[in-house]
Design an enzyme around this catalytic site. Structure first.
Site, PDB file in Angstrom:
ATOM      1  N   HIS A 159       0.833  -1.213   0.000  1.00  0.00           N
ATOM      2  CA  HIS A 159       0.000   0.000   0.000  1.00  0.00           C
ATOM      3  C   HIS A 159       0.861   1.253   0.000  1.00  0.00           C
ATOM      4  CE1 HIS A 159      -2.088  -3.329   2.108  1.00  0.00           C
ATOM      5  NE2 HIS A 159      -3.028  -3.018   1.234  1.00  0.00           N
TER       6      HIS A 159
HETATM    7  S1  FES Z   1       1.676  -0.547   3.273  1.00  0.00           S
HETATM    8 FE1  FES Z   1       0.107  -1.948   3.709  1.00  0.00          FE
HETATM    9  S2  FES Z   1       1.176  -3.673   4.397  1.00  0.00           S
HETATM   10 FE2  FES Z   1       2.723  -2.225   4.023  1.00  0.00          FE
END
Ligand code: FES
Length: 201
Positions: A159
């Site tokens: 993410h």
């Molecule tokens: S940014 Fe979501 S698990 Fe690392």
């Protein structure tokens, strides 16, 4: 049988028999509990400390070892990396002083190491967002990570969380806290043990 209509010898026998059965029941219940409570040899091994010789780790390189089922990264930082960590604009970090971080009390400062061991960063390689393994990206100026503003660090592709080369999380990304530092102690200059606290070793 006595005058009061109570058969005392039969009552004594019944009381004695009840006690024995009760006692056997406790023992019978206690044995399976104790044996199931004891950790198996495999479980003990899985939780055991891990000893690593870091003498062959190149400057700028990284080792990954497993401790308690988690990847632990050991990074040997360059002098440039250590300078960048000190000089980084702390406003781009969420917790520059690691106040909310999970780390032992003997790990201090922006380097997030024991005093005198600044070269070696030791951290749990699991993103504090949802647990993906962040990539080690020491390449300063990486275009996909912000170009000039990227001084090296860790990038979680799941993410988009970014961390500096001390595992400190950037502001404005999903990960809420800095990467975790596990308990560890140096047995010598070349050998570190993960899973034992320096204070109690
Ligand atoms: S940014 Fe979501 S698990 Fe690392």
């Amino acid at each position: 049988m006595t005058n009061d209509g109570v058969n005392h010898s039969r009552r004594r026998f019944l009381l004695g028999a009840t006690s024995v059965v009760g006692g056997a029941g406790v023992v019978g219940a206690a044995v399976p509990f104790v044996s199931s409570w004891q950790p198996s040899a495999k479980a003990k091994a899985a939780g055991a400390p891990v000893k690593i010789n870091i003498s062959k780790l190149e400057v700028g390189g990284r080792l990954v070892v497993e401790w308690r089922g988690k990847p632990v990264y050991i990074v040997r930082r360059t002098p440039e990396s250590l300078a960048a960590i000190k000089d980084i604009d702390s406003s781009i970090l969420r917790d520059a002083d690691s106040l909310a971080a999970s780390q032992p009390s003997y790990v201090t400062g922006s380097a997030r190491t024991q005093a005198g061991r600044e070269e070696y960063l030791i951290l749990v390689g699991l993103c504090t967002h949802l647990g993906c393994a962040p990539m080690y990206r020491p390449d300063v100026g990486a275009v996909d990570l912000g170009g000039d503003s990227w001084l090296g660090g860790f990038f979680c592709p799941c993410h988009g969380s970014k961390f500096d080369l001390s595992g400190r999380v950037f502001a404005g990304v999903p990960a809420p806290t800095n990467l975790e530092i596990p308990p560890h102690v140096y047995e010598s200059d070349d050998v570190v043990v993960i899973g034992i606290d320096a204070e109690i070793a």
